[in-house]
Design a protein around this motif. Structure first.
Motif, PDB file in Angstrom:
ATOM      1  N   LEU A 217       3.490   9.135   2.251  1.00 35.68           N
ATOM      2  CA  LEU A 217       2.299   9.874   3.278  1.00 35.68           C
ATOM      3  C   LEU A 217       1.065   9.240   2.956  1.00 35.68           C
ATOM      4  N   LEU A 218       0.351   9.847   2.311  1.00 35.94           N
ATOM      5  CA  LEU A 218      -1.232   8.902   2.351  1.00 35.94           C
ATOM      6  C   LEU A 218      -1.218   7.712   1.761  1.00 35.94           C
ATOM      7  N   GLY A 219      -0.039   6.743   1.528  1.00 35.82           N
ATOM      8  CA  GLY A 219       0.329   4.916   1.978  1.00 35.82           C
ATOM      9  C   GLY A 219       0.082   4.905   3.206  1.00 35.82           C
TER      10      GLY A 219
ATOM     11  N   GLY B 260      -2.198  18.859  -6.230  1.00 34.77           N
ATOM     12  CA  GLY B 260      -4.059  19.209  -5.417  1.00 34.77           C
ATOM     13  C   GLY B 260      -4.679  18.053  -5.712  1.00 34.77           C
ATOM     14  N   PRO B 261      -4.797  16.637  -5.945  1.00 35.57           N
ATOM     15  CA  PRO B 261      -4.955  15.905  -5.645  1.00 35.57           C
ATOM     16  C   PRO B 261      -4.196  15.114  -4.750  1.00 35.57           C
ATOM     17  N   VAL B 262      -3.615  15.049  -3.881  1.00 36.23           N
ATOM     18  CA  VAL B 262      -2.533  14.973  -2.490  1.00 36.23           C
ATOM     19  C   VAL B 262      -2.867  16.116  -1.580  1.00 36.23           C
ATOM     20  N   MET B 263      -3.692  17.182  -1.420  1.00 33.73           N
ATOM     21  CA  MET B 263      -3.828  17.652  -0.669  1.00 33.73           C
ATOM     22  C   MET B 263      -5.610  17.142  -1.400  1.00 33.73           C
ATOM     23  N   ILE B 264      -6.359  16.755  -1.663  1.00 33.39           N
ATOM     24  CA  ILE B 264      -7.870  16.291  -1.531  1.00 33.39           C
ATOM     25  C   ILE B 264      -7.760  15.346  -0.913  1.00 33.39           C
TER      26      ILE B 264
ATOM     27  N   VAL C 199       0.571  -1.353  -0.058  1.00 33.05           N
ATOM     28  CA  VAL C 199      -0.180   0.308  -0.346  1.00 33.05           C
ATOM     29  C   VAL C 199       0.613   1.229  -0.203  1.00 33.05           C
ATOM     30  N   ILE C 200       1.772   1.491   0.440  1.00 30.20           N
ATOM     31  CA  ILE C 200       2.731   2.454   0.923  1.00 30.20           C
ATOM     32  C   ILE C 200       3.979   2.882   0.033  1.00 30.20           C
ATOM     33  N   ALA C 201       4.044   1.907  -0.344  1.00 33.73           N
ATOM     34  CA  ALA C 201       5.195   2.071  -2.202  1.00 33.73           C
ATOM     35  C   ALA C 201       4.395   2.026  -3.015  1.00 33.73           C
ATOM     36  N   GLY C 202       2.541   1.375  -3.652  1.00 43.04           N
ATOM     37  CA  GLY C 202       2.333   1.983  -4.073  1.00 43.04           C
ATOM     38  C   GLY C 202       1.754   2.785  -4.225  1.00 43.04           C
ATOM     39  N   SER C 203       1.124   3.556  -3.012  1.00 39.89           N
ATOM     40  CA  SER C 203       1.243   5.249  -3.664  1.00 39.89           C
ATOM     41  C   SER C 203       2.112   6.217  -3.766  1.00 39.89           C
ATOM     42  N   SER C 204       2.561   5.332  -2.997  1.00 39.99           N
ATOM     43  CA  SER C 204       4.456   6.645  -3.612  1.00 39.99           C
ATOM     44  C   SER C 204       4.500   6.461  -4.982  1.00 39.99           C
TER      45      SER C 204
ATOM     46  N   THR D 223      -9.471  14.238   2.836  1.00 36.92           N
ATOM     47  CA  THR D 223     -10.396  13.483   2.775  1.00 36.92           C
ATOM     48  C   THR D 223      -9.465  11.714   4.535  1.00 36.92           C
ATOM     49  N   TYR D 224      -8.335  11.855   3.933  1.00 33.42           N
ATOM     50  CA  TYR D 224      -7.483  11.364   5.318  1.00 33.42           C
ATOM     51  C   TYR D 224      -7.533  11.760   6.812  1.00 33.42           C
ATOM     52  N   LEU D 225      -7.696  13.215   6.295  1.00 30.88           N
ATOM     53  CA  LEU D 225      -7.498  13.769   7.998  1.00 30.88           C
ATOM     54  C   LEU D 225      -8.673  13.525   8.697  1.00 30.88           C
TER      55      LEU D 225
END
Ligand code: 57M
Length: 358
Positions: free
Chosen positions: A274-276, A201-205, A181-186, A209-211
């Motif tokens: 970070l997102l992953g 843009g999408p990273v912030m959106i 999940v982490i490496a794929g997301s990166s 969402t994850y916030l």
């Protein structure tokens, strides 16, 4: 840090009690990171320009990109500095999940930094080899998976969107799952980072969402009410997501079309990591496919294009990743970017709706 220094003073004045609240600290972290990245952005762009730390542009790409040659890169350093500084100020430093997410972000940032650095000194677009990049990302992912697996407060179940009672326990297999999940997301965020503001843009959106998911997952009553896995301590990641949002906004100020700076791999690999890692810690791993739908579309377009080209010799898209396809079809760059942002918002709303659609 401020939590540890100032919250105890709540015994003397109730004013200091405000430092207890995650919501307050998340807002302050957002503003702090925004101010830092906004103020340092200008001087950093100047510095990168002076020392000619500029992007090498591939000659096989869309012609519209040739004029971008020499645009300062490694703007991700700005995001990482503003975010880390703000996080250290506003998060609770005794929270394991904060250190996990920061660790992934900074170590993935270091891999990206090395890649960018090699591209600059070699003066071509060949940095670290794909194999080296991916294996170090997976290694870090496995390490993180192992730490989580060892954590007695962390469940190794996997949440499946739309199914509230189907949470298969992966046991030790949670370790490779987390790494993927982490490496794929990166890597998916890295592929998306090909037009001005297209990735941030999408990273912030997705981060916003994850916030929300972090808040719910870390709040016993809300988690019970919405029937999501309760992860004690995960709420602190609201502050991290907030800091990322602030740093991202400050960066976008300079990365907006026509970009004065690119984030470089130091930014894209770190933000994807970070997102992953936030998706893993908040136990909304699979949901990242929906919340980060734009990244998935970009990655899938590359997989399909490469598979088709290798097997049939024909291309499905004019060029992959898919944002190049639309550019070559004649869409002006800002149109592609804003439309991808809109799609990203729709994906975020779909992801949030899964809280009720079960
Ligand atoms: C990196 N990097 C941008 C910038 C940014 C397997 C293959 C599909 C891989 C893929 C690839 O390497 N993707 C990852 C994409 C590059 O941006 C730099 O890289 C950082 C992110 N890693 O921060 O430092 C270029 O993107 C543009 N850009 C902007 N604004 C921004 O804010 O305009 C970036 C940020 C910059 C700038 O032009 O130079 C990149 O695209 O290289 N490879 C590709 O994406 C290539 N696709 C390809 O080869 N497709 C073939 C395959 C799949 C069969 C095909 O379809 O036939 C394309 N890359 C480029 N030109 N530049 C090909 C054409």
């Amino acid at each position: 840090m401020l939590y540890h220094l100032l919250y105890p003073l709540g015994a003397h004045s109730i004013l200091f009690n405000v430092f207890k609240y995650i919501t307050f600290r998340a807002i302050m972290a957002t503003l702090t990171a925004l101010i830092i990245s906004f103020l340092l952005g200008g001087p950093l762009v100047e510095y990168l320009r002076t020392f000619q730390i500029g992007q090498m542009i591939r000659t096989d790409g869309p012609k519209s990109h040739f004029e971008k040659s020499g645009t300062p890169t490694m703007g991700g350093l700005l995001i990482l500095f503003a975010m880390t500084f703000s996080c250290l100020l506003w998060t609770r430093l005794d929270n394991l999940y904060f250190w996990i997410v920061l660790g992934v972000t900074l170590s993935y940032g270091a891999i990206g930094f090395l890649d960018d650095y090699l591209k600059i000194i070699r003066k071509n677009h060949k940095g670290l080899s794909g194999k080296k990049k991916l294996s170090s990302q997976l290694f870090i992912g496995v390490l993180i998976g192992f730490v989580l697996w060892m954590d007695p407060g962390f469940k190794t179940t996997m949440a499946v969107p739309f199914f509230k009672n189907f949470n298969p326990d992966l046991g030790i297999w949670y370790i490779p799952f987390a790494a993927l999940v982490i490496a794929g997301s990166s890597n998916a965020v890295n592929l998306t980072d090909g037009l001005d503001g297209l990735a941030i843009g999408p990273v912030m959106i997705c981060g916003a969402t994850y916030l929300l998911f972090a808040y719910i997952a870390g709040h016993l009553k809300l988690a019970q009410y919405l029937q999501v896995t309760y992860v004690p301590g995960a709420g602190e990641l609201c502050v991290v997501c907030g800091a990322m949002l602030g740093a991202g906004m400050g960066f976008l100020w300079y990365n907006a079309y026509p970009a004065e700076v690119f984030m470089g791999d130091v930014g894209s690999l770190a933000l994807g990591g970070l997102l992953g890692s936030v998706a893993v810690v908040t136990k909304h791993e699979i949901l990242l496919v929906i919340a980060g739908g734009v990244f998935v579309i970009e990655a899938v377009s590359v997989i399909l294009q490469v598979a088709s080209f290798k097997t049939t010799g024909k291309r499905i898209f004019n060029m992959a990743p898919i944002h190049h396809h639309f550019e070559l079809k004649g869409w002006p760059e800002p149109k592609v970017i804003v439309r991808f942002w809109i799609i990203s918002i729709v994906f975020a709303l779909m992801a949030v709706s899964t809280l009720k659609l079960r």
